[in-house]
Design a protein around this motif. Structure first.
Motif, PDB file in Angstrom:
ATOM      1  N   LYS A   1       0.942  -1.006   0.037  1.00  0.00           N
ATOM      2  CA  LYS A   1       0.008   0.074   0.035  1.00  0.00           C
ATOM      3  C   LYS A   1       0.694   1.274  -0.030  1.00  0.00           C
ATOM      4  O   LYS A   1       0.583   2.136  -0.939  1.00  0.00           O
ATOM      5  CB  LYS A   1      -1.000   0.006   1.278  1.00  0.00           C
ATOM      6  CG  LYS A   1      -1.747  -1.347   1.273  1.00  0.00           C
ATOM      7  CD  LYS A   1      -2.551  -1.309   2.453  1.00  0.00           C
ATOM      8  CE  LYS A   1      -2.081  -1.242   3.982  1.00  0.00           C
ATOM      9  NZ  LYS A   1      -1.325  -2.290   4.241  1.00  0.00           N
ATOM     10  N   SER A   2       1.733   1.409   0.971  1.00  0.00           N
ATOM     11  CA  SER A   2       2.778   2.385   1.022  1.00  0.00           C
ATOM     12  C   SER A   2       3.530   2.675  -0.323  1.00  0.00           C
ATOM     13  O   SER A   2       3.774   3.724  -0.796  1.00  0.00           O
ATOM     14  CB  SER A   2       3.436   2.334   2.200  1.00  0.00           C
ATOM     15  OG  SER A   2       2.789   2.520   3.438  1.00  0.00           O
ATOM     16  N   THR A   3       4.075   1.534  -0.745  1.00  0.00           N
ATOM     17  CA  THR A   3       4.673   1.584  -2.139  1.00  0.00           C
ATOM     18  C   THR A   3       3.917   2.152  -3.140  1.00  0.00           C
ATOM     19  O   THR A   3       4.550   3.081  -4.090  1.00  0.00           O
ATOM     20  CB  THR A   3       5.167  -0.038  -2.314  1.00  0.00           C
ATOM     21  OG1 THR A   3       5.723  -0.454  -1.330  1.00  0.00           O
ATOM     22  CG2 THR A   3       6.012   0.045  -3.472  1.00  0.00           C
TER      23      THR A   3
ATOM     24  N   LEU B   1      -3.996   9.607   1.823  1.00  0.00           N
ATOM     25  CA  LEU B   1      -3.795   9.357   3.083  1.00  0.00           C
ATOM     26  C   LEU B   1      -3.348   8.088   3.430  1.00  0.00           C
ATOM     27  O   LEU B   1      -3.772   7.020   3.081  1.00  0.00           O
ATOM     28  CB  LEU B   1      -5.100   9.623   3.903  1.00  0.00           C
ATOM     29  CG  LEU B   1      -5.439  11.084   3.664  1.00  0.00           C
ATOM     30  CD1 LEU B   1      -7.040  11.071   3.743  1.00  0.00           C
ATOM     31  CD2 LEU B   1      -5.056  11.943   4.815  1.00  0.00           C
ATOM     32  N   ASP B   2      -2.187   7.855   3.962  1.00  0.00           N
ATOM     33  CA  ASP B   2      -1.545   6.502   4.456  1.00  0.00           C
ATOM     34  C   ASP B   2      -1.731   6.133   5.931  1.00  0.00           C
ATOM     35  O   ASP B   2      -0.938   6.915   6.705  1.00  0.00           O
ATOM     36  CB  ASP B   2      -0.291   6.480   4.118  1.00  0.00           C
ATOM     37  CG  ASP B   2       0.499   5.157   3.774  1.00  0.00           C
ATOM     38  OD1 ASP B   2      -0.333   4.073   4.303  1.00  0.00           O
ATOM     39  OD2 ASP B   2       1.741   4.713   3.371  1.00  0.00           O
ATOM     40  N   GLU B   3      -2.495   5.210   6.091  1.00  0.00           N
ATOM     41  CA  GLU B   3      -2.990   4.919   7.393  1.00  0.00           C
ATOM     42  C   GLU B   3      -3.025   5.978   8.656  1.00  0.00           C
ATOM     43  O   GLU B   3      -2.436   5.909   9.530  1.00  0.00           O
ATOM     44  CB  GLU B   3      -1.961   3.792   7.890  1.00  0.00           C
ATOM     45  CG  GLU B   3      -2.037   2.330   6.686  1.00  0.00           C
ATOM     46  CD  GLU B   3      -1.249   1.345   7.631  1.00  0.00           C
ATOM     47  OE1 GLU B   3      -1.485   1.095   8.704  1.00  0.00           O
ATOM     48  OE2 GLU B   3      -0.714   0.632   7.074  1.00  0.00           O
ATOM     49  N   PRO B   4      -4.075   6.990   8.270  1.00  0.00           N
ATOM     50  CA  PRO B   4      -4.355   7.910   9.256  1.00  0.00           C
ATOM     51  C   PRO B   4      -4.551   7.593  10.621  1.00  0.00           C
ATOM     52  O   PRO B   4      -4.627   8.173  11.475  1.00  0.00           O
ATOM     53  CB  PRO B   4      -5.256   8.933   8.588  1.00  0.00           C
ATOM     54  CG  PRO B   4      -6.043   7.934   7.660  1.00  0.00           C
ATOM     55  CD  PRO B   4      -5.122   7.007   7.328  1.00  0.00           C
TER      56      PRO B   4
ATOM     57  N   PRO C   1       1.783  11.131   4.733  1.00  0.00           N
ATOM     58  CA  PRO C   1       2.568   9.674   4.751  1.00  0.00           C
ATOM     59  C   PRO C   1       2.185   9.009   5.965  1.00  0.00           C
ATOM     60  O   PRO C   1       1.960   9.362   6.976  1.00  0.00           O
ATOM     61  CB  PRO C   1       4.181  10.231   4.445  1.00  0.00           C
ATOM     62  CG  PRO C   1       4.218  11.507   5.331  1.00  0.00           C
ATOM     63  CD  PRO C   1       2.859  12.259   5.046  1.00  0.00           C
ATOM     64  N   GLU C   2       2.679   7.599   5.865  1.00  0.00           N
ATOM     65  CA  GLU C   2       2.482   6.587   6.958  1.00  0.00           C
ATOM     66  C   GLU C   2       3.493   7.215   8.181  1.00  0.00           C
ATOM     67  O   GLU C   2       4.302   7.660   7.854  1.00  0.00           O
ATOM     68  CB  GLU C   2       2.801   5.122   6.518  1.00  0.00           C
ATOM     69  CG  GLU C   2       2.701   4.221   7.634  1.00  0.00           C
ATOM     70  CD  GLU C   2       3.155   2.846   7.055  1.00  0.00           C
ATOM     71  OE1 GLU C   2       2.571   2.444   6.045  1.00  0.00           O
ATOM     72  OE2 GLU C   2       3.947   2.226   7.544  1.00  0.00           O
ATOM     73  N   GLY C   3       3.026   7.186   9.225  1.00  0.00           N
ATOM     74  CA  GLY C   3       3.654   7.507  10.642  1.00  0.00           C
ATOM     75  C   GLY C   3       3.849   9.113  10.622  1.00  0.00           C
ATOM     76  O   GLY C   3       4.805   9.716  11.306  1.00  0.00           O
TER      77      GLY C   3
END
Ligand SMILES: Nc1ncnc2c1ncn2[C@@H]1O[C@H](COP(=O)(O)OP(=O)(O)OP(=O)(O)O)[C@@H](O)[C@H]1O
Ligand SMILES: [Mg+2]
Lengths: 292, 235
Positions: free
Chosen positions: B40-42, B158-161, B82-84
């Motif tokens: 997913k993040s990729t 949105l990456d894993e908000p 981004p994630e994190g």
């Protein structure tokens, strides 16, 4: 009063170390590279200043500005040609390259103009010295201090208040997050090299004026000491480099004053060893383990 | 609005995305769900230009952006949280938001967007001078979202908000995502919290080890047995 005299000398010398140390620390902060060619940029700055003054008969300030601009360009060229292709290489590869660049500049300069030293004219700035409570402060010391302090304030302003300064801090903190803001990372890294190198160039001219003698290998020892100063303050931390430089200058002056002037150069490295043993992150650094 | 056609992405010799295709229409909330390490993040990094696909196309509003540099992609109106969170923890809340508007020159518009972001996240206004590293996880998430909004994205990734947030806060964040969408921003939402994501999304894609294995409207996927078993905890 003798001790205060020595402190003044130490602060003058220390502000030169601080100017050089800033370049080390800014570059390390952003690309995690110890730019060992930085001391040689300082040397190039000293020579450019010298030629401006002796051949073109310019005054101190025009020579200073020209040396800074030329060194900024030189620093960017070094980064683009030697370091940028290695951005994703191992750190040791980049470090070895930096040593190679350093030797190349030193011996390139010798090849171009010979190894003989030059002497800065001693009457560039006709400044009277100042008597304060029995302490004699030379006009040159004042000029050095004034110039260094001005440049450091200017740097703080650039880093904290301008767009490029904010971009520099963002890139040094998290390159990919900075990219997501639309920051051009390559240009920001170049700007960092430009500013750091300009400061080294300024330090070169100031050094030449203070010690008068310059030669192609003159960058080695001040470069190493400025590196020690950067580590002392905490590498990557700008106020750390300023403090580290001043502190190192004062320590050296005090060591000389207590009659151990032969130990003057050695003491910097004793400081390096002590700081690496007792406070590896430096005075201003947080002692955290390196992130994986 | 965004059309991804058969992209392949590698990390060295790890094949992380294997012929992924995906479409997003203007105004939608699309969610991408998948387990840890699915890619997913990729995918989001590739859309934003942080990674270059080996082949395939990414078209954003009729422009080919695959392999383009991130600053160009951001400039075109494609933002990412981004994630994190990745806030600049050495800078204040305000400076983080300023950096979000890095490419903009319209001083007045930027000022208005500061207002809008502070309205959406009043907590950020209270803490505007605070170093962002000292914010709580939820506040950092709000900051990361506000920062992305400062760039006026037309499409927001949105990456894993919801990662690491308490349920109440997750609900709040999801409400805000819907609100952002209502003001005209299209959204691609990556989530492991599939329940929540499907509840606000129009359409969804499911990714497994680098491949899209299912797609459809959010209702369809919520109803599918296979998805329920794998991502919605059975029932
Ligand atoms: N920098 C990298 N180098 C090598 N492999 C990587 C790298 N980043 C990710 N991968 C691999 O690519 C695959 C996809 O990773 P990715 O981060 O896209 O997963 P994800 O779906 O976002 O997972 P999560 O839900 O845990 O965030 C994983 O197998 C991961 O190990
Ligand atoms: Mg991920």
């Amino acid at each position: 009063m003798e001790i205060i005299q020595q402190l003044v000398n130490g602060v003058s010398l220390g502000s030169i170390y601080a100017l050089i140390a800033l370049g080390y620390t800014m570059v390390y902060g952003i690309v995690k590279l110890i730019n060992f060619a930085h001391g040689d940029v300082f040397m190039v700055g000293a020579f450019i200043g010298f030629y401006c003054i002796s051949i073109f008969h310019l005054g101190f300030f025009p020579a200073l500005v020209i040396a800074m601009v030329a060194c900024a360009i030189f620093g960017v060229l070094i980064e683009r040609i030697a370091y940028k292709p290695l951005r994703n290489a191992t750190r040791i590869a980049a470090l070895i390259t930096a040593i190679g660049v350093s030797l190349f500049i030193e011996y390139g300069t010798i090849y171009a103009r010979g190894a003989q030293p030059e002497a800065y004219p001693s009457n560039i700035v006709p400044l009277k010295s100042l008597e304060l409570f029995g302490v004699k402060i030379s006009g040159q010391s004042l000029l050095i201090l004034g110039t260094s302090v001005f440049l450091m304030i200017l740097l703080q302003f650039i880093v904290h208040k301008t767009k490029i300064g904010k971009a520099m801090r963002a890139v040094s903190h998290d390159m990919d997050a900075a990219r997501l803001m639309g920051i051009n990372v390559n240009n920001t890294i170049s700007a960092t090299f430009a500013i750091g190198s300009a400061l080294a160039g300024a330090a070169g001219v100031i050094f030449g004026m203070y010690y008068t003698k310059i030669e192609p290998l003159m960058g080695i020892i001040p470069g190493l000491k400025a590196f020690v100063a950067a580590v002392l303050g905490g590498i990557g931390i700008i106020p750390g480099a300023m403090t580290g430089g001043l502190l190192l200058g004062v320590i050296e002056a005090l060591v000389s004053a207590s009659g151990y002037s032969l130990w003057r150069d050695g003491v910097a490295f004793v400081v390096l060893i002590l700081i690496l043993i007792f406070r590896p992150a430096g005075l201003f650094g947080k002692n955290v383990r390196e992130k994986v | 609005m965004l059309k991804i056609n058969d992209i392949n992405v590698y990390y060295g010799n790890i094949h992380a995305l294997k012929g992924v295709s995906l479409d997003i229409n203007q105004g939608e909330i699309v969610t991408l769900i998948g387990a840890n390490g699915a890619g997913k993040s990729t995918l989001l990094k590739t859309i934003s230009g942080l990674l270059k696909p080996k082949n395939g196309e990414i078209v954003f509003e009729d422009e080919h952006i695959a392999g383009k540099v991130p600053q160009l992609i951001v400039k075109r109106g494609l933002g990412q949280v981004p994630e994190g969170r990745r806030v600049f923890s050495n800078m204040s809340v305000e400076e983080n938001l300023e950096l979000g508007a890095y490419l903009r020159k319209d001083k007045k518009g930027i000022r208005e967007d500061f207002e809008k972001v502070y309205q959406l996240f009043p907590r950020l206004l209270e803490r505007r001078k605070q170093l962002s590293g000292t914010l709580s996880g939820g506040e950092q998430q709000m900051l990361a979202m506000g920062r992305a909004l400062m760039g006026q994205p037309r499409l927001l990734l949105l990456d894993e908000p919801s990662m690491g947030l308490a349920p109440l806060l997750v609900k709040q964040i999801f409400n805000i995502i819907e609100e952002i969408n209502k003001t005209g921003t299209t959204i691609l939402l990556v989530e492991q919290n599939a329940n929540m994501a499907l509840s606000i999304a129009d359409r969804a894609y499911v990714i497994e080890t680098g491949k899209i294995v299912a797609s459809g409207s959010a209702e369809e996927l919520s109803a599918s047995d296979q998805i329920r078993n794998a991502y919605l905890g059975g029932h």
